[in-house]
Motif scaffolding. Structure first.
Motif, short mmCIF file in Angstrom:
data_model
loop_
_atom_site.label_atom_id
_atom_site.label_comp_id
_atom_site.label_asym_id
_atom_site.label_seq_id
_atom_site.Cartn_x
_atom_site.Cartn_y
_atom_site.Cartn_z
N ALA A 68 -56.01 -5.32 -27.08
CA ALA A 68 -56.17 -5.26 -25.62
C ALA A 68 -55.86 -6.62 -24.98
N THR A 69 -56.30 -7.68 -25.62
CA THR A 69 -56.03 -9.03 -25.10
C THR A 69 -54.54 -9.35 -25.21
N SER A 149 -57.35 -4.26 -18.09
CA SER A 149 -57.45 -5.42 -18.97
C SER A 149 -58.88 -5.56 -19.47
N PRO A 150 -59.04 -6.20 -20.61
CA PRO A 150 -60.41 -6.42 -21.07
C PRO A 150 -61.12 -7.43 -20.17
N ARG A 151 -62.45 -7.41 -20.21
CA ARG A 151 -63.24 -8.41 -19.48
C ARG A 151 -63.09 -9.75 -20.20
#
Length: 183
Positions: A68-69, A149-151
């Motif tokens: 994800a990053t 997007s991821p946190r």
């Protein structure tokens, strides 16, 4: 040594730089303040320093090197995710931190002369446990949220070497990443 107005000013300028530098252009970014760092799960961080004769500011950008990053930073850099090597991935993360701190550095230049900025360093996030040894007068933790997007999490720490007081108004907030200056 840091007034509440100065602490708020550092927070505001960092939050603005995160909104501008952490996402593709036009993507809404929400930055929120966290009570502490207990909920920060990322395993790595990019550390940058902005310093003057009066203070040292450290910005720590946490990340987990996962799919994800990788997808987020590929999207920011207009690179196909499959084309990102491990080095390209780490460079993209470091450059994003560099961009945010560059914006912060520029905006702090409205208040402080002689400001310098370090190059990004990628380290293990467990190093943040030793932050208190820096005798910081201000530490703040942020969560950065974007659609798709991821946190991400960011920690700001400021050590002051003199009394610092300044207030940030809307006019001091940069609205873009600026242009490359040639000297």
């Amino acid at each position: 040594m840091l007034t509440q107005s100065a602490k708020d000013g550092f927070d505001t300028l960092l939050m603005q730089s995160l909104k501008t530098g952490m996402a593709p252009s036009g993507t809404p970014v929400e930055v929120s303040v966290l009570a502490d760092d207990a909920g920060i799960p990322e395993k790595k961080m990019v550390v940058l320093t902005v310093s003057s004769y009066l203070f040292r500011l450290m910005a720590m950008f946490y990340f987990t090197p996962d799919a994800a990053t990788r997808a987020h930073f590929a999207r920011i850099n207009n690179i196909a995710e499959a084309e990102m090597s491990e080095q390209t991935f780490m460079d993209a993360i470091a450059e994003s931190g560099n961009l945010c701190c560059g914006i912060l550095n520029r905006d702090l230049g409205n208040f402080f002369p002689h400001i310098g900025m370090s190059t990004p360093n990628v380290i293990d996030s467990n190093c943040a446990a030793y932050l208190q040894t820096l005798n910081c007068q201000h530490v703040r933790h942020f969560a950065v949220d974007m659609d798709g997007s991821p946190r991400f999490h960011v920690t700001l720490s400021v050590s002051a070497y003199a009394d610092i007081d300044f207030a940030v108004s809307a006019e001091e907030l940069g609205s873009d990443t600026g242009e490359l200056e040639l000297f």
